[in-house]
Scaffold this active site. Structure first.
Site, PDB file in Angstrom:
ATOM      1  CD  GLU A  33      -1.214  -0.264   3.618  1.00 26.99           C
ATOM      2  OE1 GLU A  33      -1.845  -1.568   3.839  1.00 26.99           O
ATOM      3  OE2 GLU A  33      -1.649   0.845   4.317  1.00 26.99           O
ATOM      4  CB  CYS A  67       1.691   2.058   8.797  1.00 27.87           C
ATOM      5  SG  CYS A  67       3.152   2.060   8.086  1.00 27.87           S
TER       6      CYS A  67
HETATM    7  N1  SAH Z   1      10.329   0.960   9.566  1.00 28.10           N
HETATM    8  C1  SAH Z   1      10.330   2.598   9.472  1.00 28.10           C
HETATM    9  C2  SAH Z   1       9.514   3.038   8.509  1.00 28.10           C
HETATM   10  C3  SAH Z   1       8.018   2.529   8.375  1.00 28.10           C
HETATM   11  S1  SAH Z   1       6.836   2.911   9.745  1.00 28.10           S
HETATM   12  C4  SAH Z   1      10.365   3.195  10.471  1.00 28.10           C
HETATM   13  O1  SAH Z   1      10.269   2.295  11.684  1.00 28.10           O
HETATM   14  O2  SAH Z   1      10.553   4.368  10.775  1.00 28.10           O
HETATM   15  C5  SAH Z   1       6.825   4.928   9.519  1.00 28.10           C
HETATM   16  C6  SAH Z   1       6.555   5.530  10.885  1.00 28.10           C
HETATM   17  O3  SAH Z   1       5.115   5.221  11.237  1.00 28.10           O
HETATM   18  C7  SAH Z   1       7.525   5.081  11.753  1.00 28.10           C
HETATM   19  O4  SAH Z   1       7.865   6.308  12.802  1.00 28.10           O
HETATM   20  C8  SAH Z   1       6.488   4.250  12.790  1.00 28.10           C
HETATM   21  O5  SAH Z   1       6.990   4.144  14.063  1.00 28.10           O
HETATM   22  C9  SAH Z   1       5.234   5.089  12.591  1.00 28.10           C
HETATM   23  N2  SAH Z   1       3.895   3.964  12.945  1.00 28.10           N
HETATM   24  C10 SAH Z   1       3.909   2.777  12.780  1.00 28.10           C
HETATM   25  N3  SAH Z   1       2.615   2.415  13.357  1.00 28.10           N
HETATM   26  C11 SAH Z   1       2.159   3.509  13.593  1.00 28.10           C
HETATM   27  C12 SAH Z   1       0.853   3.932  14.237  1.00 28.10           C
HETATM   28  N4  SAH Z   1      -0.054   3.032  14.485  1.00 28.10           N
HETATM   29  N5  SAH Z   1       0.174   5.094  14.432  1.00 28.10           N
HETATM   30  C13 SAH Z   1       1.333   6.159  14.302  1.00 28.10           C
HETATM   31  N6  SAH Z   1       2.557   5.813  13.715  1.00 28.10           N
HETATM   32  C14 SAH Z   1       2.768   4.540  13.503  1.00 28.10           C
END
Ligand code: SAH
Length: 348
Positions: free
Chosen positions: A93, A334
């Site tokens: 996605e 995400c």
């Molecule tokens: N793996 C990478 C990039 C993908 S996640 C990372 O960890 O940065 C992108 C961002 O979204 C990251 O900061 C992650 O911690 C955050 N994220 C993941 N799930 C989330 C959620 N349910 N609510 C808010 N942010 C979230």
């Protein structure tokens, strides 16, 4: 498509070599590259190539295309969430967000993720595979073509850990930045990582003026390890030391992402602890109201607490912004769209 070259996954130099191996002229490489980056999906649409060359291309190469499986469009702000099917049937996605500073696409870097963050939907079933540079690029090409919106910014913040797919990530950056392609400025690109230190060190040496965002989410090891297993491997002190090195080497301001989770990491005490850890660094904190994930118990922090958290940071001289929620009517954190799609398919 084993054995055939994916034209979308090639740099101009690789296309030149490939064409030479077919006994063709090098200058064709630029033409092919331009077609692909304009969003052309078939060799026969490259009308300035001779029929003979197109036939040869068909024999030895193909164009790896994503297929749009579903699009959700927000009635509130025009945000578009895309579900794509890859050539091997896997689903990923991406999101198009419309900001005042330009249209931004959030791309996935892997199918699933293996980092195991407790609040994230992308990682629930682990990682299936890395995406190729071509599959990362095609998310932007497809969205631009489908939405007819010019994309000026890219954030690598979708499903997956980009630094766990380092080589393809770097190749993707070269492709999307190329002047014969989308020509997206490195300054308009953000890479988000949970903090893989060895790759952060390598990336610092690339000295690319992209923005690096670190998913911090907690100011101490005990709390961070309870939310993010990667912290057991690369604890906060090492991570922040690496960030300092990164800033020194690249002279670029680092972003810390901090998703606020009700009664987990949203207290004033944690804000103060965070101040102590990052004070004096060239940085900016992005406070993210947690996106509720069905499968997890974590709840979004109250806006009042988020504001208070921001105030503590600001009072102490640390720049902090609260991420505005977009597409709340098509809300899906995400990795959640993909999960819902897979579940539905399994039930049919
Ligand atoms: N793996 C990478 C990039 C993908 S996640 C990372 O960890 O940065 C992108 C961002 O979204 C990251 O900061 C992650 O911690 C955050 N994220 C993941 N799930 C989330 C959620 N349910 N609510 C808010 N942010 C979230």
């Amino acid at each position: 498509m084993t054995g055939k070259t994916d034209l979308k996954n090639c740099t101009i130099e690789e296309l030149e070599k490939f064409l030479e191996s077919l006994g063709e002229k090098k200058f064709r490489a630029k033409q092919i590259f331009q077609w692909i980056h304009k969003g052309v999906c078939a060799i026969d649409e490259m009308t300035n190539l001779s029929k003979g060359l197109r036939e040869k291309l068909h024999e030895k190469s193909y164009i790896n295309n994503l297929k749009i499986e579903d699009v959700l469009i927000s009635k509130i702000d025009g945000t578009r969430k895309y579900l794509f099917t890859l050539e091997d049937g896997n689903i990923i996605e991406s999101v198009l967000m419309k900001y005042a500073h330009g249209n931004t696409v959030c791309v996935s870097s892997q199918v699933g993720c293996k980092m195991g963050c407790k609040f994230c939907a992308s990682t629930i079933d682990g990682v299936i595979r890395n995406l190729s540079a071509s599959e990362i690029l095609d998310q932007v090409l497809c969205i631009q073509k489908d939405s007819k919106e010019r994309v000026s910014n890219v954030v690598i913040m979708g499903s997956g850990e980009p630094f766990d797919n380092y080589d393809e990530l770097l190749k993707f950056l070269g492709l999307i930045h190329h002047t014969e392609g989308l020509n997206i400025s490195f300054r308009n690109i953000t890479i988000s990582t949970c903090g893989l230190i060895p790759q952060m060190m390598d990336f610092a040496d690339e000295k690319l003026p992209v923005t690096l965002a670190i998913s911090l989410h907690a100011p101490n090891d005990e709390l961070r390890s309870s939310m993010m297993p990667i912290n057991n491997r690369y604890p906060i002190k090492e991570l922040l030391d690496t960030c300092k090195l990164y800033v020194e080497k690249t002279k670029r301001r680092i972003t810390f992402e901090y998703a606020l989770i009700s009664e987990v990491n949203d207290t004033e005490e944690y804000a103060k602890e965070l101040v102590k850890r990052i004070k004096g660094m060239l940085c900016h904190v992005n406070l993210i109201p947690l996106n509720k994930v069905e499968e997890r118990d974590y709840k979004t922090a109250q806006m009042e607490r988020i504001r208070k958290f921001q105030e503590v940071l600001k009072k102490n001289g640390i720049e902090a912004t609260i991420r505005r929620e977009l597409g709340s009517d098509i809300n899906a954190a995400c990795g959640q769209l993909r999960r819902r799609h897979l579940k539905k398919k399994n039930n049919d």
